[in-house]
Design an enzyme around this catalytic site. Structure first.
Site, PDB file in Angstrom:
ATOM      1  N   ASP A  98       1.387  -0.967   0.012  1.00 35.55           N
ATOM      2  CA  ASP A  98      -0.053   0.281   0.180  1.00 35.55           C
ATOM      3  C   ASP A  98       0.937   1.035  -0.179  1.00 35.55           C
ATOM      4  O   ASP A  98       1.626   1.469   0.741  1.00 35.55           O
ATOM      5  CB  ASP A  98      -1.278   0.091   1.459  1.00 35.55           C
ATOM      6  N   ASP A 200      -3.092   4.801  -1.958  1.00 31.13           N
ATOM      7  CA  ASP A 200      -4.085   5.003  -1.529  1.00 31.13           C
ATOM      8  C   ASP A 200      -4.733   7.138  -1.165  1.00 31.13           C
ATOM      9  O   ASP A 200      -3.188   7.502  -1.320  1.00 31.13           O
ATOM     10  CB  ASP A 200      -3.467   4.866   0.558  1.00 31.13           C
ATOM     11  N   GLU A 257      -6.332   3.527  -5.515  1.00 29.62           N
ATOM     12  CA  GLU A 257      -7.852   3.883  -4.965  1.00 29.62           C
ATOM     13  C   GLU A 257      -8.212   5.622  -5.087  1.00 29.62           C
ATOM     14  O   GLU A 257      -8.160   6.530  -4.517  1.00 29.62           O
ATOM     15  CB  GLU A 257      -7.813   4.217  -3.326  1.00 29.62           C
ATOM     16  N   HIS A 329     -11.568  -3.530   2.616  1.00 25.62           N
ATOM     17  CA  HIS A 329     -10.676  -3.374   4.133  1.00 25.62           C
ATOM     18  C   HIS A 329     -11.558  -1.893   4.887  1.00 25.62           C
ATOM     19  O   HIS A 329     -11.940  -1.622   5.816  1.00 25.62           O
ATOM     20  CB  HIS A 329      -9.566  -2.796   4.637  1.00 25.62           C
ATOM     21  N   ASP A 330     -12.287  -1.032   4.016  1.00 23.67           N
ATOM     22  CA  ASP A 330     -12.657   0.159   4.714  1.00 23.67           C
ATOM     23  C   ASP A 330     -14.221  -0.091   4.608  1.00 23.67           C
ATOM     24  O   ASP A 330     -15.032   0.855   4.860  1.00 23.67           O
ATOM     25  CB  ASP A 330     -12.675   1.216   3.016  1.00 23.67           C
TER      26      ASP A 330
HETATM   27  O1  TEU Z   1      -9.713   5.413   2.486  1.00 16.82           O
HETATM   28  C1  TEU Z   1      -9.558   6.778   1.517  1.00 16.82           C
HETATM   29  C2  TEU Z   1     -10.797   7.188   1.279  1.00 16.82           C
HETATM   30  O2  TEU Z   1     -10.830   8.004   0.846  1.00 16.82           O
HETATM   31  C3  TEU Z   1     -11.708   6.552   2.398  1.00 16.82           C
HETATM   32  O3  TEU Z   1     -12.134   6.564   3.426  1.00 16.82           O
HETATM   33  C4  TEU Z   1     -13.017   7.368   1.390  1.00 16.82           C
HETATM   34  O4  TEU Z   1     -12.843   8.194   2.138  1.00 16.82           O
HETATM   35  C5  TEU Z   1     -14.279   6.786   1.346  1.00 16.82           C
HETATM   36  O5  TEU Z   1     -14.760   5.484   1.471  1.00 16.82           O
HETATM   37  C6  TEU Z   1     -15.348   7.748   0.686  1.00 16.82           C
HETATM   38  O6  TEU Z   1     -16.526   7.247   0.574  1.00 16.82           O
HETATM   39  C7  TEU Z   1      -8.150   4.955   2.515  1.00 16.82           C
HETATM   40  C8  TEU Z   1      -8.045   3.527   3.227  1.00 16.82           C
HETATM   41  O7  TEU Z   1      -9.035   2.565   2.863  1.00 16.82           O
HETATM   42  C9  TEU Z   1      -8.409   3.124   4.418  1.00 16.82           C
HETATM   43  O8  TEU Z   1      -8.045   2.338   5.205  1.00 16.82           O
HETATM   44  C10 TEU Z   1      -7.719   4.557   5.295  1.00 16.82           C
HETATM   45  O9  TEU Z   1      -7.922   4.947   6.365  1.00 16.82           O
HETATM   46  C11 TEU Z   1      -7.784   5.799   4.879  1.00 16.82           C
HETATM   47  O10 TEU Z   1      -7.521   6.086   3.020  1.00 16.82           O
HETATM   48  C12 TEU Z   1      -6.245   6.813   5.113  1.00 16.82           C
HETATM   49  O11 TEU Z   1      -5.283   6.831   4.581  1.00 16.82           O
END
Ligand code: TEU
Length: 557
Positions: A98, A200, A257, A329-330
């Site tokens: 990542d 990311d 992403e 994971h989000d």
């Molecule tokens: O996620 C980035 C991110 O922009 C998402 O959280 C987004 O805001 C949301 O889903 C939009 O609907 C990444 C990583 O995947 C996450 O785990 C981290 O917390 C984040 O970046 C910060 O590094």
């Protein structure tokens, strides 16, 4: 579009903290991953993305990096990492890390030096604003709630910007010296033998400057920081430079992403010579999200899901090779998000697997998805680890949402859902650890686990294997990887159907996205039923009957 070596591959995301713990400390680690490489190879996985394993205080589970050049001792050592690369390459597998470069940790040396000497070199690595009156700072709300501005440690009149958590200060990409340091680090990893990266939150590296207020979008008088992204012009200069300096010379695979992209920029992002090899489609992920918070989110129906997928396919397939997911994971578990509540079953899970896995693009599997892992039930906010769930809970409660409803909302949308330990078997802690797991194991591990599913020919796991074999088979790979996608019966309620076609072969994928059986018209004669998730369907020359949540892959004459 130029064909790439990775088009025909299958990719998999590992969340290292929750995958496999080799030393009993309750946290998954690199040796755990190494011990499961054969598992992944046998499943048919080629490309593996590891969520962050760099040195980190884990304020945001590793997305807050304190040292880009070292592995966090909780995950292992650099020797373990080198071993993982060697062992993966031996098996013709590729490892991605990542790349978290929108921000670092407030415990990173750069930030510590910036706090020591804000006017020195490292002060310029961050966005610092000097003021005695914080109300003069712009009114952006961070992703995890609250203002994007916090006091620089040791200074009452200097504030730093953080779009995410306050322990994640944003890096100043306008500064060429910072960019050089980032490129040096990327090249250092690629020179070590790493195969590429997942980038990311990458769209956030370009800010709309100078900082200014936007109209408030909630009654906290703040505006979501995503509003600013609409006005941030010129990210391509940074991304193109990074591609030319790092990814291209190493022929590295990269997946972005990217939320909030500008559609007209897509060809620059993932066209031939794009900034990235591929990027994720998040149309389904963000569907129904409310600006006001999770309490106002709207559920996604089967028809909405279909429409998001087809619109995204149309958009991406014109320019490049998209990356497809149902979870990460989000996000909540895909089977809980995209199958209506209460309808989760082995059959419906296989249906969802069929329709998403066989669309055009690179299919990604998030750990445990191949078992049909589900969301986690919670009974109190104390049980929740995820910082974004905790913030969303507070927002909902402040809006008058009851405790029970706010918890249910987290069960539906929270990030812990995907982060519970991998369910290897039905022994204690699902075989994930001999210690105490850092996050609760989903109690359903006695029913949903790999050991049982491996032995069950009808399991979700064995169905994923069939899907992977099909996509890689000599007979159908060309069509499933490169064939065009055209929707079929697009307007039919609770039906998701599409063709994958080359000039020599036509496959028709059809799914009955509901409990009740449906009769569907056939556009021609069926040559062969290639795959189904239940028993063979009954069909005539003109019509096919599909059971509840039945999916079929038909080869047409
Ligand atoms: O996620 C980035 C991110 O922009 C998402 O959280 C987004 O805001 C949301 O889903 C939009 O609907 C990444 C990583 O995947 C996450 O785990 C981290 O917390 C984040 O970046 C910060 O590094």
């Amino acid at each position: 579009m130029i064909r790439q070596w990775w088009n025909e591959k299958v990719a998999y995301q590992i969340y290292p903290k929750s995958f496999c713990d080799s030393d009993g400390d309750g946290i998954g680690d690199l040796q755990g991953i190494i011990s499961k490489l054969d598992y992944l190879r046998d499943l048919g996985v080629d490309i593996v993305w590891l969520s962050p394993i760099y040195v980190s205080p884990l304020a945001d589970q590793g997305y807050d990096i304190a040292d880009y050049y070292n592995i966090d001792p909780r995950f292992g050592t650099m020797n373990d990492m080198d071993e993982l690369l060697r062992e993966a390459h031996k098996r013709d597998m590729y490892i991605l890390m990542d790349l978290v470069i929108n921000h670092c940790s407030d415990e990173h040396e750069w930030f510590r030096k910036a706090a020591e000497d804000p006017d020195g070199k490292y002060g310029k690595y961050f966005y610092l604003e000097r003021t005695d009156d914080p109300s003069t700072l712009c009114n952006w709300r961070s992703y995890f709630g609250g203002s994007v501005w916090d006091k620089l440690p040791g200074h009452d009149d200097i504030y730093y910007l953080h779009l995410f958590h306050k322990k994640q200060p944003d890096l100043n990409w306008e500064n060429p010296e910072l960019r050089e340091d980032v490129y040096k680090m990327i090249n250092w990893w690629l020179d070590r033998g790493l195969d590429g990266f997942r980038l990311d939150a990458i769209i956030n590296i370009k800010k709309a400057l100078p900082f200014r207020n936007y109209p408030a979008d909630r009654d906290d008088n703040m505006a979501s920081c995503t509003r600013m992204l609409e006005d941030a012009i010129g990210i391509g200069d940074f991304l193109g430079e990074m591609r030319d300096r790092c990814f291209k010379p190493h022929n590295a695979f990269t997946v972005g992403e990217v939320f909030n992209q500008k559609d007209e920029e897509l060809p620059e992002f993932i066209g031939d010579n794009g900034y990235f090899s591929s990027m994720f489609d998040f149309a389904e992920t963000i569907f129904g999200q409310s600006r006001n918070g999770w309490q106002e989110n709207v559920d996604i129906t089967p028809d909405d899901y279909k429409s998001c997928v087809f619109t995204a396919q149309e958009k991406f397939n014109k320019v490049g090779f998209v990356s497809n997911i149902i979870e990460n994971h989000d996000e909540p578990r895909g089977v809980c998000r995209y199958i209506p509540e209460g309808d989760q079953s082995v059959v419906s899970k296989k249906m969802l697997a069929t329709v998403y896995f066989l669309i055009k693009g690179l299919p990604w599997i998030y750990q445990g998805q191949e078992l049909g892992m589900e969301n986690l039930k919670i009974s109190s906010i104390e049980e929740v680890d995820d910082i974004s769930s905790i913030d969303s809970y507070k927002v909902a409660r402040a809006q008058g949402v009851s405790d029970a409803d706010a918890l249910h909302m987290i069960e539906k949308y929270g990030r812990d859902n995907a982060r519970t330990p991998f369910q290897w078997d039905s022994s204690e802690n699902a075989g994930f650890t001999t210690g105490t797991p850092w996050l609760r194991v989903n109690p359903n591990y006695t029913e949903i686990n790999l050991a049982d599913e491996k032995d069950d020919a009808d399991s979700v796991f064995n169905y994923y294997r069939s899907l992977i074999c099909l996509r890689k088979s000599e007979e159908y790979a060309e069509t499933l990887v490169h064939g065009d996608l055209t929707p079929y019966l697009e307007d039919m309620h609770n039906v998701m159907a599409y063709y994958r076609k080359t000039k020599d072969q036509t496959l028709l994928i059809m799914a009955n996205y509901q409990n009740e059986p449906q009769k569907l018209p056939l556009p021609g004669s069926v040559k062969k039923v290639v795959l189904t998730n239940t028993s063979d369907p009954s069909f005539t020359e003109t019509e096919i009957t599909l059971d509840g949540y039945q999916a079929v892959v038909l080869e047409m004459k």
